[in-house]
Scaffold this active site. Structure first.
Site, short mmCIF file in Angstrom:
data_model
loop_
_atom_site.label_atom_id
_atom_site.label_comp_id
_atom_site.label_asym_id
_atom_site.label_seq_id
_atom_site.Cartn_x
_atom_site.Cartn_y
_atom_site.Cartn_z
N HIS A 227 -51.08 -11.82 -18.38
CA HIS A 227 -51.56 -10.47 -18.08
C HIS A 227 -53.07 -10.38 -17.91
CE1 HIS A 227 -52.52 -10.67 -22.35
NE2 HIS A 227 -53.34 -9.66 -22.15
C1 UD1 Z 1 -55.16 -4.72 -23.15
C2 UD1 Z 1 -56.32 -5.39 -23.90
C3 UD1 Z 1 -56.07 -6.89 -23.99
C4 UD1 Z 1 -54.72 -7.19 -24.59
C5 UD1 Z 1 -53.65 -6.45 -23.78
C6 UD1 Z 1 -52.25 -6.66 -24.33
C7 UD1 Z 1 -58.54 -4.37 -23.64
C8 UD1 Z 1 -59.89 -4.58 -23.05
N1 UD1 Z 1 -57.60 -5.22 -23.21
O1 UD1 Z 1 -55.20 -5.19 -21.81
O2 UD1 Z 1 -57.06 -7.47 -24.81
O3 UD1 Z 1 -54.48 -8.57 -24.56
O4 UD1 Z 1 -53.95 -5.05 -23.80
O5 UD1 Z 1 -51.32 -5.98 -23.58
O6 UD1 Z 1 -58.36 -3.47 -24.43
N2 UD1 Z 1 -50.14 0.11 -18.47
C9 UD1 Z 1 -48.89 0.65 -18.38
N3 UD1 Z 1 -48.32 1.10 -19.55
C10 UD1 Z 1 -48.93 1.00 -20.75
C11 UD1 Z 1 -50.21 0.44 -20.81
C12 UD1 Z 1 -50.79 -0.02 -19.65
O7 UD1 Z 1 -48.30 0.74 -17.32
O8 UD1 Z 1 -48.34 1.45 -21.76
C13 UD1 Z 1 -50.78 -0.38 -17.24
C14 UD1 Z 1 -52.09 0.37 -16.99
O9 UD1 Z 1 -51.90 1.43 -16.16
C15 UD1 Z 1 -52.99 -0.67 -16.39
C16 UD1 Z 1 -52.42 -2.00 -16.87
O10 UD1 Z 1 -51.14 -1.73 -17.43
O11 UD1 Z 1 -52.96 -0.66 -15.00
C17 UD1 Z 1 -53.33 -2.65 -17.89
O12 UD1 Z 1 -53.48 -1.82 -19.06
P1 UD1 Z 1 -54.88 -1.76 -19.87
O13 UD1 Z 1 -54.70 -0.91 -21.04
O14 UD1 Z 1 -55.99 -1.40 -18.93
O15 UD1 Z 1 -55.22 -3.22 -20.34
P2 UD1 Z 1 -54.31 -4.50 -20.66
O16 UD1 Z 1 -54.38 -5.41 -19.49
O17 UD1 Z 1 -52.97 -4.11 -21.16
#
Ligand code: UD1
Length: 388
Positions: A227
């Protein structure tokens, strides 16, 4: 004493669960000086599968406050968290704010608390990848610089903090709190069945009928997660990794991949999604719960992952792990330090070479000092020692 603890994203949930249990058992023994505890969820992860299922299965009480921050750029997530968390602190006036790990909530809430003159305790302090382009490294550096109490998972982290000039009195070596959850859930995980996990968590775009269940055998499956922006946000990097997975790993084993929302989005964006769906030996799952993931890890021949937490779990379980990163903030998990993980970056020739070596590797569990399932109690003791 009043503590406000903060969680925001998935890797925080397995770390807060044992800490909350430690407070509850302290309160049973100390009825006259109970600790008041409030849990704040920033709302960075909000899907049921990224958040709610962890609360339910790890017996985490519902958060007292959810800041509802949701998705967005880093600045948006951090900024919105700070604005909302400041209000919580002004209202609650805790003695301590406890932050965990290295996600955006860790940074946002430690900074907000210090500006309100509230003591901050950072659980999982001192990890350093040396790679400032990682959002998590920025979060770690800032949080450790300003926290009053730095609770570290291993001796290398103590050393990192001392090298940065941190006064020893701020450091408490407590061990790895995530391993508390692993030990607590190990038996429950062992009782789960591979096929049930797959049936119950199959990605909606895959068909259960297409899966050859006879191939789902202990120590004969490969497991992966991916991820990190550095792997999934660039087509030039993601495409060769997918080629390797489909043309090599899926030929050797059923490959089980619980997919993170960010990766699903990017695979669709780069036009790779249909190839994934068409590959029969690739078993695509929705994001898994903690216990289900632990069970698959216990029975995998090999793990391919860019997750720091899985690197640690592979170390304790002994699962050979190819870490799809160029560096790690968790060197204790590397083979040269006794662990089960090898850094392979994203160059395919290197991944291929280490993949073949890893297949010859035995499962050798390793337990670094204080990864003993009792870290949360030590965290609480360290906080109490510094509370007048
Ligand atoms: C975050 C953490 C990372 C951790 C990871 C585990 C930071 C900087 N990064 O990254 O350290 O390893 O979580 O998962 O805090 N999304 C959904 N549903 C959700 C959450 C997110 O669809 O419940 C989508 C968001 O819209 C986004 C993508 O997933 O486009 C990434 O989510 P984001 O919270 O930005 O960071 P992670 O990559 O999950």
């Amino acid at each position: 004493m009043k503590i406000v603890s903060v969680v925001g994203a998935r890797p925080n949930f397995m770390k807060i669960a044992p800490f909350i249990r430690a407070i509850a058992s302290y309160n049973v023994k100390n009825v006259n000086e109970k600790i008041e505890h409030l849990l704040v969820h920033t709302g960075q992860h909000y899907d049921d599968r990224m958040s709610k299922q962890f609360f339910e299965k790890l017996n985490i009480p519902e958060a007292d406050t959810n800041l509802g921050v949701g998705s967005g750029s880093h600045a948006e997530q951090v900024g919105l968290t700070m604005i909302a968390f400041e209000k919580v602190l002004k209202e609650e006036k805790p003695d301590w704010v406890v932050v965990l790990g290295d996600v955006n909530a860790t940074l946002a809430c430690s900074v907000t608390a210090k500006k309100e003159h509230i003591k901050v305790c950072h659980i999982e302090a001192g990890l350093r990848s040396g790679d400032i382009t990682m959002p998590e490294e920025v979060n770690r550096l800032v949080t450790d610089r300003i926290s009053d109490l730095l609770l570290t998972p291993d001796e290398l982290s103590n050393q990192n903090l001392m090298n940065e000039g941190t006064d020893e009195s701020r450091i408490g070596f407590v061990g790895n709190i995530m391993i508390d959850t692993l030990e607590e859930k190990r038996e429950q995980a062992a009782n789960l069945d591979f096929i049930d996990i797959i049936r119950e968590n199959l990605h909606q775009e895959k068909s259960f009928h297409d899966i050859d269940k006879s191939k789902l055998i202990e120590e004969k499956i490969a497991l992966m997660t991916m991820h990190r922006p550095s792997n999934v946000d660039k087509e030039m990097i993601l495409t060769p990794i997918i080629d390797f997975l489909l043309n090599q790993v899926c030929v050797d084993f059923p490959l089980i991949w619980p997919i993170h929302p960010r990766s699903e989005k990017q695979l669709k964006h780069f036009g790779l999604w249909n190839r994934i769906l068409k590959t029969k030996n690739l078993i695509l799952l929705k994001p898994l719960g903690y216990i289900e993931m632990l069970r698959l890890n216990m029975g995998a021949k090999i793990m391919l992952s860019d997750s720091g937490g899985l690197q640690e779990e592979c170390t304790v379980l002994g699962t050979p792990c190819l870490t799809l990163r160029l560096n790690t903030e968790r060197p204790i998990t590397l083979i040269e330090n006794g662990g089960a993980s090898v850094l392979v970056g994203n160059s395919i020739s290197r991944i291929q070479e280490e993949y073949h070596k890893a297949l010859l590797q035995e499962r050798v569990p390793f337990r670094p000092p204080l990864w003993d399932g009792d870290t949360a109690n030590r965290c609480l003791e360290e906080i109490l020692k510094r509370t007048c």
